[in-house]
Write a protein that holds these residues in place. Structure first.
Motif, short mmCIF file in Angstrom:
data_model
loop_
_atom_site.label_atom_id
_atom_site.label_comp_id
_atom_site.label_asym_id
_atom_site.label_seq_id
_atom_site.Cartn_x
_atom_site.Cartn_y
_atom_site.Cartn_z
N ALA A 175 0.81 -1.23 0.00
CA ALA A 175 0.00 0.00 0.00
C ALA A 175 0.84 1.27 0.00
CB ALA A 175 -0.95 0.00 1.21
N HIS A 176 2.08 1.21 0.54
CA HIS A 176 2.89 2.43 0.66
C HIS A 176 4.16 2.36 -0.20
CE1 HIS A 176 0.24 4.09 3.65
NE2 HIS A 176 0.27 2.94 4.30
N LEU A 177 4.14 1.51 -1.21
CA LEU A 177 5.27 1.44 -2.14
C LEU A 177 5.01 2.38 -3.32
CD1 LEU A 177 5.97 -2.40 -2.15
CD2 LEU A 177 7.00 -0.64 -0.72
N THR A 178 6.02 2.56 -4.16
CA THR A 178 5.87 3.40 -5.33
C THR A 178 5.67 2.53 -6.56
OG1 THR A 178 8.24 3.40 -5.82
CG2 THR A 178 7.41 5.13 -4.33
N TRP A 179 5.30 3.16 -7.66
CA TRP A 179 5.09 2.46 -8.93
C TRP A 179 6.29 1.55 -9.26
CZ3 TRP A 179 1.47 2.07 -12.89
CH2 TRP A 179 1.94 1.63 -14.13
N ASP A 180 7.50 2.09 -9.14
CA ASP A 180 8.69 1.34 -9.54
C ASP A 180 9.00 0.16 -8.61
OD1 ASP A 180 9.30 2.89 -11.82
OD2 ASP A 180 10.17 4.45 -10.55
N GLN A 181 8.39 0.15 -7.43
CA GLN A 181 8.65 -0.92 -6.47
C GLN A 181 7.65 -2.07 -6.60
OE1 GLN A 181 8.46 1.83 -3.09
NE2 GLN A 181 10.56 1.27 -2.55
N ILE A 182 6.69 -1.94 -7.49
CA ILE A 182 5.60 -2.92 -7.59
C ILE A 182 5.66 -3.61 -8.95
CG2 ILE A 182 3.09 -3.20 -7.60
CD1 ILE A 182 2.92 -0.79 -5.75
N SER A 183 5.48 -4.92 -8.96
CA SER A 183 5.51 -5.68 -10.22
C SER A 183 4.29 -5.34 -11.07
CB SER A 183 5.52 -7.18 -9.93
OG SER A 183 4.25 -7.58 -9.45
N SER A 184 4.37 -5.65 -12.37
CA SER A 184 3.26 -5.34 -13.27
C SER A 184 2.00 -6.09 -12.88
CB SER A 184 3.64 -5.65 -14.72
OG SER A 184 4.05 -6.99 -14.84
N GLY A 185 2.14 -7.30 -12.33
CA GLY A 185 0.97 -8.04 -11.89
C GLY A 185 0.24 -7.34 -10.76
N TYR A 186 1.01 -6.79 -9.81
CA TYR A 186 0.37 -6.08 -8.70
C TYR A 186 -0.15 -4.71 -9.12
CZ TYR A 186 1.14 -9.59 -5.18
OH TYR A 186 1.07 -10.76 -4.44
N ARG A 187 0.47 -4.10 -10.13
CA ARG A 187 -0.10 -2.86 -10.67
C ARG A 187 -1.49 -3.14 -11.23
NH1 ARG A 187 5.29 -1.40 -14.08
NH2 ARG A 187 6.66 -0.94 -12.31
N THR A 188 -1.64 -4.28 -11.91
CA THR A 188 -2.96 -4.67 -12.41
C THR A 188 -3.95 -4.83 -11.26
OG1 THR A 188 -2.03 -5.76 -14.36
CG2 THR A 188 -4.25 -6.43 -13.70
N ARG A 189 -3.49 -5.47 -10.17
CA ARG A 189 -4.37 -5.64 -9.00
C ARG A 189 -4.80 -4.29 -8.42
NH1 ARG A 189 -4.64 -10.10 -5.80
NH2 ARG A 189 -3.92 -11.99 -6.81
N PHE A 190 -3.85 -3.36 -8.32
CA PHE A 190 -4.22 -2.04 -7.80
C PHE A 190 -5.22 -1.35 -8.73
CE2 PHE A 190 -0.58 -2.11 -4.83
CZ PHE A 190 -1.25 -1.63 -3.71
N GLU A 191 -5.05 -1.53 -10.01
CA GLU A 191 -5.98 -0.91 -10.96
C GLU A 191 -7.38 -1.52 -10.80
OE1 GLU A 191 -6.70 2.00 -13.95
OE2 GLU A 191 -5.14 1.69 -12.46
N ILE A 192 -7.44 -2.84 -10.58
CA ILE A 192 -8.73 -3.49 -10.31
C ILE A 192 -9.34 -2.93 -9.04
CG2 ILE A 192 -9.83 -5.68 -9.70
CD1 ILE A 192 -7.80 -7.07 -11.56
#
Length: 200
Positions: A131-148
């Motif tokens: 929850a408190h990481l930055t874009w560059d610290q998160i994998s593309s799979g988890y970016r998709t999860r955040f977008e969901i």
């Protein structure tokens, strides 16, 4: 079932690009609340074109789209009804949790309810640790999860995802598919879900 609502009725929709290299032949389909519809095929065969047409992002050449409760749908009213998640997630800034609070407030959720809903969504999609990481610290799979998570806070009736499994390992793919099925049948906000994939 009897309590399913017809969310989208696509009748003989087609699309040809001006370059002439590709055309989406007429397709008809219906999506009800609780449905999870998979669009499977190779790259370059029109999956993204179809999904973008269903989401109201591309003008149709022929055919008609009818959305539940929208008599004269324009792009803005369709966006209130349909959430589209592209394969390449648009970059966000700051922390994911702050972005989720913003999404909920845009949807009219304020104060303590906003906090509770965001915390629930973080737990539901196993995102609390990120929850408190930055874009560059998160994998593309988890970016998709955040977008969901972000679009679910806006309570769409119809969720359209372009290749959501593309950047995920096999375990994460199964988890996302299970989550999507659960979300479609949710008692609080049942929705229709359409997703594309290169894999059966």
């Amino acid at each position: 079932t009897h309590n399913q609502r017809l969310l989208l009725n696509a009748e003989h929709i087609s699309k040809t690009y001006s370059t002439g290299n590709f055309s989406l032949k007429p397709i008809s389909l219906k999506i009800h609340s609780g449905d999870v519809l998979g669009v499977v095929g190779q790259n370059g065969h029109g999956k993204t074109t179809l999904l973008r047409c269903l989401a109201g992002q591309l003008a149709l050449d022929n055919g008609e789209l009818k959305y539940d409760g929208l008599n004269h749908p324009d792009y803005y009213s369709i966006k209130q009804h349909v959430s589209f998640i592209p394969q390449r997630i648009p970059r966000w800034y700051g922390h994911p949790k702050d972005n989720l609070h913003l999404a909920a407030s845009i949807a009219g959720v304020k104060g303590e309810t906003n906090r509770l809903m965001v915390d629930f969504m973080l737990e539901r999609l196993n995102l609390s640790a990120f929850a408190h990481l930055t874009w560059d610290q998160i994998s593309s799979g988890y970016r998709t999860r955040f977008e969901i998570a972000r679009v679910l806070l806006q309570k769409p009736k119809l969720l359209i995802l372009d290749e959501p499994l593309a950047n995920l390992d096999i375990n994460a793919q199964q988890t996302i598919l299970t989550d999507l099925r659960y979300m479609a049948k949710s008692a609080h906000n049942p929705m229709g879900i359409v997703l594309s994939s290169q894999q059966l």
